[in-house]
Design an enzyme around this catalytic site. Sequence first.
Site, PDB file in Angstrom:
ATOM      1  N   SER A   1       0.817  -1.214   0.000  1.00 53.10           N
ATOM      2  CA  SER A   1       0.000   0.000   0.000  1.00 53.10           C
ATOM      3  C   SER A   1       0.853   1.267   0.000  1.00 53.10           C
ATOM      4  O   SER A   1       2.011   1.267   0.424  1.00 53.10           O
ATOM      5  CB  SER A   1      -0.914   0.018   1.223  1.00 53.10           C
TER       6      SER A   1
HETATM    7  N1  SAH Z   1      -1.164  -4.651   3.846  1.00 57.46           N
HETATM    8  C1  SAH Z   1      -0.399  -5.042   2.672  1.00 57.46           C
HETATM    9  C2  SAH Z   1      -1.150  -4.736   1.405  1.00 57.46           C
HETATM   10  C3  SAH Z   1      -1.627  -5.972   0.867  1.00 57.46           C
HETATM   11  S1  SAH Z   1      -2.582  -5.929  -0.622  1.00 57.46           S
HETATM   12  C4  SAH Z   1       0.968  -4.427   2.669  1.00 57.46           C
HETATM   13  O1  SAH Z   1       1.224  -3.542   3.484  1.00 57.46           O
HETATM   14  O2  SAH Z   1       1.805  -4.853   1.869  1.00 57.46           O
HETATM   15  C5  SAH Z   1      -3.911  -6.947  -0.094  1.00 57.46           C
HETATM   16  C6  SAH Z   1      -3.566  -8.355   0.315  1.00 57.46           C
HETATM   17  O3  SAH Z   1      -4.797  -8.978   0.693  1.00 57.46           O
HETATM   18  C7  SAH Z   1      -2.985  -9.214  -0.804  1.00 57.46           C
HETATM   19  O4  SAH Z   1      -1.796  -9.768  -0.373  1.00 57.46           O
HETATM   20  C8  SAH Z   1      -4.055 -10.276  -1.023  1.00 57.46           C
HETATM   21  O5  SAH Z   1      -3.528 -11.546  -1.387  1.00 57.46           O
HETATM   22  C9  SAH Z   1      -4.724 -10.331   0.324  1.00 57.46           C
HETATM   23  N2  SAH Z   1      -6.065 -10.897   0.334  1.00 57.46           N
HETATM   24  C10 SAH Z   1      -7.075 -10.709  -0.547  1.00 57.46           C
HETATM   25  N3  SAH Z   1      -8.156 -11.425  -0.195  1.00 57.46           N
HETATM   26  C11 SAH Z   1      -7.834 -12.062   0.965  1.00 57.46           C
HETATM   27  C12 SAH Z   1      -8.519 -12.974   1.823  1.00 57.46           C
HETATM   28  N4  SAH Z   1      -9.767 -13.353   1.585  1.00 57.46           N
HETATM   29  N5  SAH Z   1      -7.856 -13.432   2.900  1.00 57.46           N
HETATM   30  C13 SAH Z   1      -6.584 -13.069   3.165  1.00 57.46           C
HETATM   31  N6  SAH Z   1      -5.881 -12.225   2.395  1.00 57.46           N
HETATM   32  C14 SAH Z   1      -6.489 -11.732   1.304  1.00 57.46           C
END
Ligand code: SAH
Length: 218
Positions: free
Chosen positions: A65
């Site tokens: 993010s």
């Molecule tokens: N907070 C992260 C941003 C991640 S982007 C950072 O700081 O890097 C969103 C993430 O949510 C992705 O890695 C994606 O795989 C995950 N995601 C999406 N749907 C999900 C679910 N149902 N359960 C767990 N993770 C999920």
Amino acid sequence: MAEQDDTPETQMARLILALRSQGVTEAKVLGAIESTPRPIFTQDLFKERAFEDSALPIACGQTISQPFIVGLMTQALKIDKRDRILEIGTGSGYQTTILSKLARLVYTVERYRTLMQEAEGRFKALGLTNVITRFGDGGEGWPEQAPFDRIMVTAAAPGEPKALLSQLKPTGVLVAPIGKGPVQTLRRYTGDGKGGYEIEDLIDVRFVPLLDGVAKEL
Ligand code: SAH
């Protein structure tokens, strides 16, 4: 924009100033961001851009993010140092690390095994001892560890995240991007202690979607 000749310290100082000017003003939140080296969380190809205030690609087609959004969401969560936090969407582990510096325990769930393992390696390298990881579908929350003081969702939920709200303490706070399209609304739910919520729309955001189930691919 970052000048690549600048030291990491100078680039970080510039990033912190940019976040503050956009409304991330809480000292402890800015301190947690400042003490978290973002290049550790980015892919080699993007290391030079790690101090930019922008989202960047990570493995599995996901993103780390934008620091401003990380700061804003962290501030919006109104964390107390005694809190147990549930985070959905570990991704790179960047947001997790920042939460871990502000709270007692962070439970974080990721649906890609590769991302989870890479993030676990970073938590270990950083010496974090209060992060508990789980490979699974975060849409279901973490019932065995509920209720949580705070919940942060870092992938876009299509509608009200009912399962997660049911795992929040009565006066807890949940922050999540809500919406089905490419642009979602960052929404804050604050429990009123009587089973209801105050709902506030904070800002438009662009997150990858919260998907059902765990990823079949690595
Ligand atoms: N907070 C992260 C941003 C991640 S982007 C950072 O700081 O890097 C969103 C993430 O949510 C992705 O890695 C994606 O795989 C995950 N995601 C999406 N749907 C999900 C679910 N149902 N359960 C767990 N993770 C999920």
